[in-house]
Write a protein that holds these residues in place. Structure first.
Motif, PDB file in Angstrom:
ATOM      1  N   TYR A  15       0.351 -21.928  43.830  1.00 29.53           N
ATOM      2  CA  TYR A  15       0.722 -23.235  43.530  1.00 29.53           C
ATOM      3  C   TYR A  15       0.867 -24.117  44.522  1.00 29.53           C
ATOM      4  O   TYR A  15       0.305 -25.477  44.668  1.00 29.53           O
ATOM      5  N   ARG A  16       1.591 -23.946  45.587  1.00 30.23           N
ATOM      6  CA  ARG A  16       1.615 -24.952  46.877  1.00 30.23           C
ATOM      7  C   ARG A  16       0.246 -25.140  47.501  1.00 30.23           C
ATOM      8  O   ARG A  16      -0.080 -26.251  47.892  1.00 30.23           O
ATOM      9  N   ALA A  17      -0.713 -24.093  47.559  1.00 31.01           N
ATOM     10  CA  ALA A  17      -2.029 -24.544  47.846  1.00 31.01           C
ATOM     11  C   ALA A  17      -2.812 -25.455  47.243  1.00 31.01           C
ATOM     12  O   ALA A  17      -3.427 -26.425  47.574  1.00 31.01           O
ATOM     13  N   MET A  18      -2.725 -25.323  46.046  1.00 31.26           N
ATOM     14  CA  MET A  18      -3.138 -26.510  44.952  1.00 31.26           C
ATOM     15  C   MET A  18      -2.557 -27.712  45.211  1.00 31.26           C
ATOM     16  O   MET A  18      -3.120 -28.819  45.055  1.00 31.26           O
ATOM     17  N   GLY A  20      -1.363 -28.917  47.925  1.00 31.99           N
ATOM     18  CA  GLY A  20      -2.158 -29.305  49.220  1.00 31.99           C
ATOM     19  C   GLY A  20      -3.555 -29.921  48.852  1.00 31.99           C
ATOM     20  O   GLY A  20      -3.751 -31.124  49.588  1.00 31.99           O
ATOM     21  N   VAL A  21      -4.373 -29.447  48.077  1.00 29.36           N
ATOM     22  CA  VAL A  21      -5.473 -30.017  47.457  1.00 29.36           C
ATOM     23  C   VAL A  21      -5.357 -31.455  46.952  1.00 29.36           C
ATOM     24  O   VAL A  21      -5.880 -32.356  47.321  1.00 29.36           O
ATOM     25  N   GLU A  22      -4.008 -31.388  46.239  1.00 31.59           N
ATOM     26  CA  GLU A  22      -3.955 -32.757  45.363  1.00 31.59           C
ATOM     27  C   GLU A  22      -3.560 -33.703  46.330  1.00 31.59           C
ATOM     28  O   GLU A  22      -3.676 -34.788  46.080  1.00 31.59           O
ATOM     29  N   LYS A  23      -2.734 -33.277  47.414  1.00 28.55           N
ATOM     30  CA  LYS A  23      -2.269 -34.268  48.461  1.00 28.55           C
ATOM     31  C   LYS A  23      -3.560 -34.787  48.893  1.00 28.55           C
ATOM     32  O   LYS A  23      -3.640 -36.133  49.369  1.00 28.55           O
ATOM     33  N   TYR A  24      -4.509 -33.888  49.362  1.00 31.19           N
ATOM     34  CA  TYR A  24      -5.963 -34.459  49.948  1.00 31.19           C
ATOM     35  C   TYR A  24      -6.449 -35.445  49.004  1.00 31.19           C
ATOM     36  O   TYR A  24      -7.010 -36.470  49.323  1.00 31.19           O
ATOM     37  N   LEU A  25      -6.614 -35.044  47.920  1.00 32.11           N
ATOM     38  CA  LEU A  25      -7.389 -35.864  46.778  1.00 32.11           C
ATOM     39  C   LEU A  25      -6.629 -37.352  46.576  1.00 32.11           C
ATOM     40  O   LEU A  25      -7.425 -38.126  46.373  1.00 32.11           O
ATOM     41  N   ALA A  26      -5.088 -37.155  46.549  1.00 32.89           N
ATOM     42  CA  ALA A  26      -4.678 -38.610  46.561  1.00 32.89           C
ATOM     43  C   ALA A  26      -4.963 -39.644  47.394  1.00 32.89           C
ATOM     44  O   ALA A  26      -4.710 -40.787  46.965  1.00 32.89           O
ATOM     45  N   GLN A  27      -5.424 -39.197  48.732  1.00 39.06           N
ATOM     46  CA  GLN A  27      -5.907 -40.263  49.610  1.00 39.06           C
ATOM     47  C   GLN A  27      -7.465 -40.149  49.918  1.00 39.06           C
ATOM     48  O   GLN A  27      -7.960 -40.584  50.809  1.00 39.06           O
ATOM     49  N   CYS A  28      -8.344 -39.339  49.084  1.00 40.16           N
ATOM     50  CA  CYS A  28      -9.548 -39.075  49.532  1.00 40.16           C
ATOM     51  C   CYS A  28     -10.581 -40.431  48.893  1.00 40.16           C
ATOM     52  O   CYS A  28      -9.750 -41.493  48.839  1.00 40.16           O
ATOM     53  N   SER A  29     -11.571 -40.369  49.237  1.00 36.69           N
ATOM     54  CA  SER A  29     -12.657 -41.455  49.401  1.00 36.69           C
ATOM     55  C   SER A  29     -13.005 -42.105  47.849  1.00 36.69           C
ATOM     56  O   SER A  29     -13.455 -43.044  47.780  1.00 36.69           O
ATOM     57  N   ILE A  30     -12.394 -41.318  47.211  1.00 37.49           N
ATOM     58  CA  ILE A  30     -12.762 -41.587  45.237  1.00 37.49           C
ATOM     59  C   ILE A  30     -11.575 -42.509  44.748  1.00 37.49           C
ATOM     60  O   ILE A  30     -10.452 -41.896  45.065  1.00 37.49           O
ATOM     61  N   GLU A  31     -11.850 -43.481  44.439  1.00 38.69           N
ATOM     62  CA  GLU A  31     -10.781 -44.681  43.960  1.00 38.69           C
ATOM     63  C   GLU A  31      -9.886 -43.866  42.762  1.00 38.69           C
ATOM     64  O   GLU A  31     -10.436 -42.907  41.946  1.00 38.69           O
ATOM     65  N   VAL A 126     -12.540 -33.041  43.446  1.00 42.11           N
ATOM     66  CA  VAL A 126     -11.669 -33.522  42.551  1.00 42.11           C
ATOM     67  C   VAL A 126     -11.886 -32.601  40.990  1.00 42.11           C
ATOM     68  O   VAL A 126     -11.169 -32.198  40.481  1.00 42.11           O
ATOM     69  N   VAL A 127     -13.367 -32.484  40.891  1.00 48.36           N
ATOM     70  CA  VAL A 127     -13.838 -31.831  39.742  1.00 48.36           C
ATOM     71  C   VAL A 127     -13.348 -30.244  39.966  1.00 48.36           C
ATOM     72  O   VAL A 127     -12.903 -29.740  38.985  1.00 48.36           O
ATOM     73  N   ALA A 128     -13.519 -29.638  41.212  1.00 47.30           N
ATOM     74  CA  ALA A 128     -13.073 -28.135  41.407  1.00 47.30           C
ATOM     75  C   ALA A 128     -11.641 -28.048  41.037  1.00 47.30           C
ATOM     76  O   ALA A 128     -11.280 -27.179  40.481  1.00 47.30           O
ATOM     77  N   ALA A 129     -10.960 -28.937  41.500  1.00 50.74           N
ATOM     78  CA  ALA A 129      -9.264 -28.961  41.382  1.00 50.74           C
ATOM     79  C   ALA A 129      -9.078 -29.089  39.910  1.00 50.74           C
ATOM     80  O   ALA A 129      -8.277 -28.078  39.496  1.00 50.74           O
ATOM     81  N   ILE A 130      -9.423 -29.905  39.087  1.00 53.34           N
ATOM     82  CA  ILE A 130      -9.222 -30.136  37.855  1.00 53.34           C
ATOM     83  C   ILE A 130      -9.703 -28.883  37.001  1.00 53.34           C
ATOM     84  O   ILE A 130      -8.913 -28.346  36.120  1.00 53.34           O
ATOM     85  N   ASN A 131     -10.701 -28.396  37.247  1.00 55.37           N
ATOM     86  CA  ASN A 131     -11.281 -27.040  36.704  1.00 55.37           C
ATOM     87  C   ASN A 131     -10.090 -26.094  36.953  1.00 55.37           C
ATOM     88  O   ASN A 131      -9.813 -25.251  35.844  1.00 55.37           O
ATOM     89  N   ALA A 132      -9.649 -25.995  38.085  1.00 50.83           N
ATOM     90  CA  ALA A 132      -8.777 -24.917  38.446  1.00 50.83           C
ATOM     91  C   ALA A 132      -7.549 -25.034  37.698  1.00 50.83           C
ATOM     92  O   ALA A 132      -6.794 -24.140  37.290  1.00 50.83           O
ATOM     93  N   TRP A 133      -7.019 -26.216  37.765  1.00 57.18           N
ATOM     94  CA  TRP A 133      -5.616 -26.705  36.953  1.00 57.18           C
ATOM     95  C   TRP A 133      -6.152 -26.179  35.491  1.00 57.18           C
ATOM     96  O   TRP A 133      -5.111 -25.523  34.642  1.00 57.18           O
ATOM     97  N   ASN A 134      -7.163 -26.817  35.183  1.00 57.58           N
ATOM     98  CA  ASN A 134      -7.238 -26.340  33.399  1.00 57.58           C
ATOM     99  C   ASN A 134      -7.282 -25.002  33.198  1.00 57.58           C
ATOM    100  O   ASN A 134      -6.570 -24.401  32.239  1.00 57.58           O
ATOM    101  N   ARG A 135      -7.855 -24.224  34.111  1.00 61.93           N
ATOM    102  CA  ARG A 135      -7.907 -22.743  33.721  1.00 61.93           C
ATOM    103  C   ARG A 135      -6.655 -22.038  33.899  1.00 61.93           C
ATOM    104  O   ARG A 135      -6.070 -21.201  33.073  1.00 61.93           O
ATOM    105  N   VAL A 136      -5.920 -22.459  34.696  1.00 62.62           N
ATOM    106  CA  VAL A 136      -4.411 -22.120  35.036  1.00 62.62           C
ATOM    107  C   VAL A 136      -3.555 -22.337  33.926  1.00 62.62           C
ATOM    108  O   VAL A 136      -2.872 -21.635  33.275  1.00 62.62           O
TER     109      VAL A 136
END
Length: 156
Positions: A15-18, A20-31, A126-136
């Motif tokens: 959960y903490r690792a995910m 971390g991914v979300e923290k990166y995505l919150a400031q990534c280049s995709i609006e 973004v797509v990989a992370a939401i797919n992982a969250w969906n599955r969990v």
């Protein structure tokens, strides 16, 4: 039904690792607005009720319109989305339905016309992370309805 607290106590490190991914995505280049559209649409494809509820609420908190949200499953047939948004949704669909190896050439060409290399890589995350969250969330039967977003502007 599972609760968020119960699920991340069972797999705290994952959960903490995910997060971390979300923290990166919150400031990534995709609006932010595109990130929310992608997260919502992928969750619709995967049938994750909890994530649909969450990302609909997050999008509305970011001033997304109801019209664009309820039309999202039929984004190809509506005039409500920019070319960049349409391309992001197309890439998200292709990456979620992973039977296509690699991305079809015409999709990759369209994506490269709309997104820089960094943006395309961030979109894939973004797509990989939401797919992982969906599955969990589906695996632990997260119950939709209780999530409340913090008010945020998606125009950033």
């Amino acid at each position: 039904m599972a609760t968020i607290a119960a699920t991340h106590n069972l797999a705290a490190d994952a959960y903490r690792a995910m997060l971390g991914v979300e923290k990166y995505l919150a400031q990534c280049s995709i609006e932010p607005a595109i990130r929310e559209l992608v997260k919502l649409h992928v969750s619709q494809i995967n049938g994750c009720a909890y994530c649909i509820d969450m990302h609909w609420k997050d999008a509305r908190a970011g001033d997304e319109t109801e019209q664009r949200l309820y039309s999202l499953p039929a984004w190809r047939e509506t005039p409500y989305y920019s070319q960049r948004e349409r391309t992001a949704l197309l890439v998200a669909e292709e990456l979620t339905k992973v039977a296509h190896h690699p991305l079809p050439a015409e999709v990759l060409e369209q994506a490269k016309a709309e997104f820089s290399d960094q943006e395309l890589l961030d979109l894939a995350w973004v797509v990989a992370a939401i797919n992982a969250w969906n599955r969990v969330n589906i695996a632990v039967s997260m119950e939709p309805g209780g999530y409340q977003p913090a008010r945020q502007a998606l125009s950033a």
